[in-house]
Structures are given as structure tokens and as C-alpha cells.
Motif scaffolding. Structure first.
Motif, PDB file in Angstrom:
ATOM      1  N   ASP A   1      29.356 -74.982 -33.948  1.00 43.89           N
ATOM      2  CA  ASP A   1      28.155 -74.385 -33.290  1.00 43.89           C
ATOM      3  C   ASP A   1      27.024 -75.409 -33.376  1.00 43.89           C
ATOM      4  O   ASP A   1      26.559 -75.563 -34.416  1.00 43.89           O
ATOM      5  CB  ASP A   1      27.692 -72.953 -33.652  1.00 43.89           C
ATOM      6  CG  ASP A   1      26.616 -72.620 -32.655  1.00 43.89           C
ATOM      7  OD1 ASP A   1      26.324 -72.912 -31.872  1.00 43.89           O
ATOM      8  OD2 ASP A   1      26.121 -71.463 -33.152  1.00 43.89           O
ATOM      9  N   PRO A   2      26.672 -75.858 -32.246  1.00 43.61           N
ATOM     10  CA  PRO A   2      25.610 -77.059 -32.298  1.00 43.61           C
ATOM     11  C   PRO A   2      24.214 -76.338 -33.137  1.00 43.61           C
ATOM     12  O   PRO A   2      23.472 -77.362 -33.814  1.00 43.61           O
ATOM     13  CB  PRO A   2      24.968 -77.335 -30.808  1.00 43.61           C
ATOM     14  CG  PRO A   2      26.085 -76.762 -30.046  1.00 43.61           C
ATOM     15  CD  PRO A   2      26.999 -75.699 -30.795  1.00 43.61           C
ATOM     16  N   ARG A   3      24.032 -75.309 -33.190  1.00 42.39           N
ATOM     17  CA  ARG A   3      22.512 -74.736 -33.831  1.00 42.39           C
ATOM     18  C   ARG A   3      22.803 -74.938 -35.494  1.00 42.39           C
ATOM     19  O   ARG A   3      21.978 -75.005 -36.178  1.00 42.39           O
ATOM     20  CB  ARG A   3      22.307 -73.418 -33.424  1.00 42.39           C
ATOM     21  CG  ARG A   3      21.899 -73.433 -31.906  1.00 42.39           C
ATOM     22  CD  ARG A   3      21.563 -72.096 -31.491  1.00 42.39           C
ATOM     23  NE  ARG A   3      23.069 -71.503 -31.527  1.00 42.39           N
ATOM     24  CZ  ARG A   3      23.536 -70.208 -30.821  1.00 42.39           C
ATOM     25  NH1 ARG A   3      22.441 -69.907 -30.329  1.00 42.39           N
ATOM     26  NH2 ARG A   3      24.856 -70.065 -30.663  1.00 42.39           N
ATOM     27  N   ARG A   4      24.031 -74.680 -35.707  1.00 39.45           N
ATOM     28  CA  ARG A   4      24.266 -74.599 -37.343  1.00 39.45           C
ATOM     29  C   ARG A   4      25.714 -75.345 -37.693  1.00 39.45           C
ATOM     30  O   ARG A   4      26.502 -74.744 -38.057  1.00 39.45           O
ATOM     31  CB  ARG A   4      24.245 -73.399 -37.660  1.00 39.45           C
ATOM     32  CG  ARG A   4      25.218 -72.186 -36.953  1.00 39.45           C
ATOM     33  CD  ARG A   4      25.187 -70.841 -37.516  1.00 39.45           C
ATOM     34  NE  ARG A   4      26.070 -70.151 -37.263  1.00 39.45           N
ATOM     35  CZ  ARG A   4      26.061 -69.352 -35.854  1.00 39.45           C
ATOM     36  NH1 ARG A   4      25.245 -69.721 -35.086  1.00 39.45           N
ATOM     37  NH2 ARG A   4      27.135 -68.712 -35.699  1.00 39.45           N
ATOM     38  N   ALA A   5      25.997 -76.472 -37.155  1.00 33.58           N
ATOM     39  CA  ALA A   5      27.271 -77.120 -37.303  1.00 33.58           C
ATOM     40  C   ALA A   5      27.449 -77.543 -38.818  1.00 33.58           C
ATOM     41  O   ALA A   5      26.401 -77.773 -39.548  1.00 33.58           O
ATOM     42  CB  ALA A   5      27.301 -78.307 -36.622  1.00 33.58           C
ATOM     43  N   ASP A   6      28.616 -77.504 -39.366  1.00 32.44           N
ATOM     44  CA  ASP A   6      29.086 -77.830 -40.730  1.00 32.44           C
ATOM     45  C   ASP A   6      29.178 -79.313 -40.612  1.00 32.44           C
ATOM     46  O   ASP A   6      29.966 -79.834 -39.985  1.00 32.44           O
ATOM     47  CB  ASP A   6      30.399 -76.785 -40.949  1.00 32.44           C
ATOM     48  CG  ASP A   6      30.923 -77.084 -42.319  1.00 32.44           C
ATOM     49  OD1 ASP A   6      29.932 -77.359 -43.178  1.00 32.44           O
ATOM     50  OD2 ASP A   6      32.039 -77.315 -42.463  1.00 32.44           O
ATOM     51  N   PRO A   7      28.469 -79.910 -41.564  1.00 30.04           N
ATOM     52  CA  PRO A   7      28.412 -81.241 -41.629  1.00 30.04           C
ATOM     53  C   PRO A   7      29.630 -81.987 -42.123  1.00 30.04           C
ATOM     54  O   PRO A   7      30.202 -82.992 -41.490  1.00 30.04           O
ATOM     55  CB  PRO A   7      27.330 -81.567 -42.779  1.00 30.04           C
ATOM     56  CG  PRO A   7      26.908 -80.356 -43.201  1.00 30.04           C
ATOM     57  CD  PRO A   7      27.518 -79.378 -42.583  1.00 30.04           C
ATOM     58  N   ASP A   8      30.568 -81.288 -43.039  1.00 25.37           N
ATOM     59  CA  ASP A   8      31.825 -81.696 -43.416  1.00 25.37           C
ATOM     60  C   ASP A   8      32.935 -81.719 -42.077  1.00 25.37           C
ATOM     61  O   ASP A   8      33.527 -82.502 -42.185  1.00 25.37           O
ATOM     62  CB  ASP A   8      32.360 -80.833 -44.561  1.00 25.37           C
ATOM     63  CG  ASP A   8      31.422 -80.888 -45.684  1.00 25.37           C
ATOM     64  OD1 ASP A   8      30.854 -82.040 -46.057  1.00 25.37           O
ATOM     65  OD2 ASP A   8      31.369 -80.168 -46.652  1.00 25.37           O
ATOM     66  N   LEU A   9      32.766 -80.562 -41.444  1.00 24.09           N
ATOM     67  CA  LEU A   9      33.880 -80.646 -40.447  1.00 24.09           C
ATOM     68  C   LEU A   9      33.228 -81.488 -39.159  1.00 24.09           C
ATOM     69  O   LEU A   9      34.194 -82.111 -38.702  1.00 24.09           O
ATOM     70  CB  LEU A   9      33.773 -79.193 -39.862  1.00 24.09           C
ATOM     71  CG  LEU A   9      34.741 -78.783 -38.764  1.00 24.09           C
ATOM     72  CD1 LEU A   9      36.347 -79.191 -39.030  1.00 24.09           C
ATOM     73  CD2 LEU A   9      34.594 -77.574 -38.314  1.00 24.09           C
ATOM     74  N   ALA A  10      32.108 -81.583 -38.968  1.00 20.19           N
ATOM     75  CA  ALA A  10      31.809 -82.482 -37.990  1.00 20.19           C
ATOM     76  C   ALA A  10      32.154 -84.084 -38.429  1.00 20.19           C
ATOM     77  O   ALA A  10      32.929 -84.869 -37.636  1.00 20.19           O
ATOM     78  CB  ALA A  10      30.361 -82.490 -37.691  1.00 20.19           C
ATOM     79  N   GLU A  11      31.968 -84.510 -39.583  1.00 20.20           N
ATOM     80  CA  GLU A  11      32.382 -85.852 -40.037  1.00 20.20           C
ATOM     81  C   GLU A  11      33.934 -85.794 -40.202  1.00 20.20           C
ATOM     82  O   GLU A  11      34.296 -86.986 -39.687  1.00 20.20           O
ATOM     83  CB  GLU A  11      31.851 -85.996 -41.591  1.00 20.20           C
ATOM     84  CG  GLU A  11      32.269 -87.279 -42.029  1.00 20.20           C
ATOM     85  CD  GLU A  11      31.751 -87.449 -43.592  1.00 20.20           C
ATOM     86  OE1 GLU A  11      32.004 -88.463 -44.232  1.00 20.20           O
ATOM     87  OE2 GLU A  11      31.147 -86.479 -44.058  1.00 20.20           O
ATOM     88  N   GLU A  12      34.592 -84.906 -40.579  1.00 23.90           N
ATOM     89  CA  GLU A  12      36.044 -84.893 -40.502  1.00 23.90           C
ATOM     90  C   GLU A  12      36.367 -85.226 -38.804  1.00 23.90           C
ATOM     91  O   GLU A  12      37.387 -85.830 -38.536  1.00 23.90           O
ATOM     92  CB  GLU A  12      36.779 -83.450 -40.941  1.00 23.90           C
ATOM     93  CG  GLU A  12      38.017 -83.474 -40.772  1.00 23.90           C
ATOM     94  CD  GLU A  12      38.576 -82.047 -41.085  1.00 23.90           C
ATOM     95  OE1 GLU A  12      39.623 -81.822 -40.814  1.00 23.90           O
ATOM     96  OE2 GLU A  12      38.139 -81.271 -42.041  1.00 23.90           O
ATOM     97  N   MET A  13      35.962 -84.364 -37.929  1.00 16.78           N
ATOM     98  CA  MET A  13      36.325 -84.681 -36.598  1.00 16.78           C
ATOM     99  C   MET A  13      35.987 -85.939 -35.908  1.00 16.78           C
ATOM    100  O   MET A  13      36.761 -86.418 -35.382  1.00 16.78           O
ATOM    101  CB  MET A  13      35.715 -83.485 -35.696  1.00 16.78           C
ATOM    102  CG  MET A  13      36.346 -82.158 -36.092  1.00 16.78           C
ATOM    103  SD  MET A  13      35.866 -80.869 -35.013  1.00 16.78           S
ATOM    104  CE  MET A  13      36.654 -81.016 -33.533  1.00 16.78           C
TER     105      MET A  13
END
Length: 104
Positions: free
Chosen positions: A73-85
Motif C-alpha cells: 500500500d503506497p501510504r504505508r509500504a513495507d520498505p523491505d518488500l519494496a526493495e526486494e521487488m
């Protein structure tokens, strides 16, 4: 000629009850041996058990995907998951990382 007339009369009288018996036998046969008949009940139970297992697996997968969507969710994205993707989709690497290629 009376024997021939008696035979024709007998056939005419027996035709309607014979037809009714054939129709009833047809419906009874489908009720027992048909695709929705009594003998198919065990198969329905087996299919229901298989579909219940499949439903449980699909619900588990749906819950996993819903959790992953909540993490993105853009309002509260998990930084680890975003980096992994980003790393897996774009193949990006930081400058201080070392890439070791592995031969297939």
C-alpha cells in the motif's frame, strides 16, 4: 376373423399400460443409474472432499496475496518488500554490493 380382431383389441388395450410402464422404468433407471442417480452419490462425496481441499488452498493463497498487497500500500509500504521487488524486477544492485554469477 374373430381371433384376429381379438388380437388387435388385446394389443390396443395393452399398449397404453405398456407405454406407461416403459416411461416409469425409464425414469427409475435414470434415478438409479443416471448422472445424478443414487449410484453417483459416492462420487459426489469424493468430489466434495477434493473441492474442499482445493478451496482451503485457494483461501490460503488469497490471504497470502491480500497480506502482500497490504504491505505494498503506497501510504504505508513495507520498505523491505519494496526493495526486494525492485531488485528482483529491475535487477538493481547497490554500489557496495558484489555480484557473484552462478553458472547453470
Amino acid at each position: 376373423m374373430t381371433n384376429a380382431n381379438n388380437a388387435i383389441l388385446l394389443i390396443r388395450r395393452a399398449a397404453l399400460p405398456a407405454l406407461a410402464i416403459l416411461i416409469i422404468a425409464n425414469f427409475a433407471g435414470y434415478a438409479v443409474f443416471g448422472s445424478n442417480g443414487i449410484l453417483q452419490y459416492g462420487d459426489y462425496r469424493r468430489l466434495k472432499a477434493e473441492r474442499s481441499i482445493q478451496l482451503a488452498q485457494l483461501e490460503q493463497e488469497r490471504d497470502r496475496l491480500a497480506h502482500r498487497a497490504n504491505l505494498l500500500d503506497p501510504r504505508r509500504a513495507d520498505p523491505d518488500l519494496a526493495e526486494e521487488m525492485v531488485r528482483s524486477e529491475l535487477g538493481l544492485v547497490r554500489q557496495d554490493e558484489v555480484v557473484i554469477p552462478i553458472a547453470d
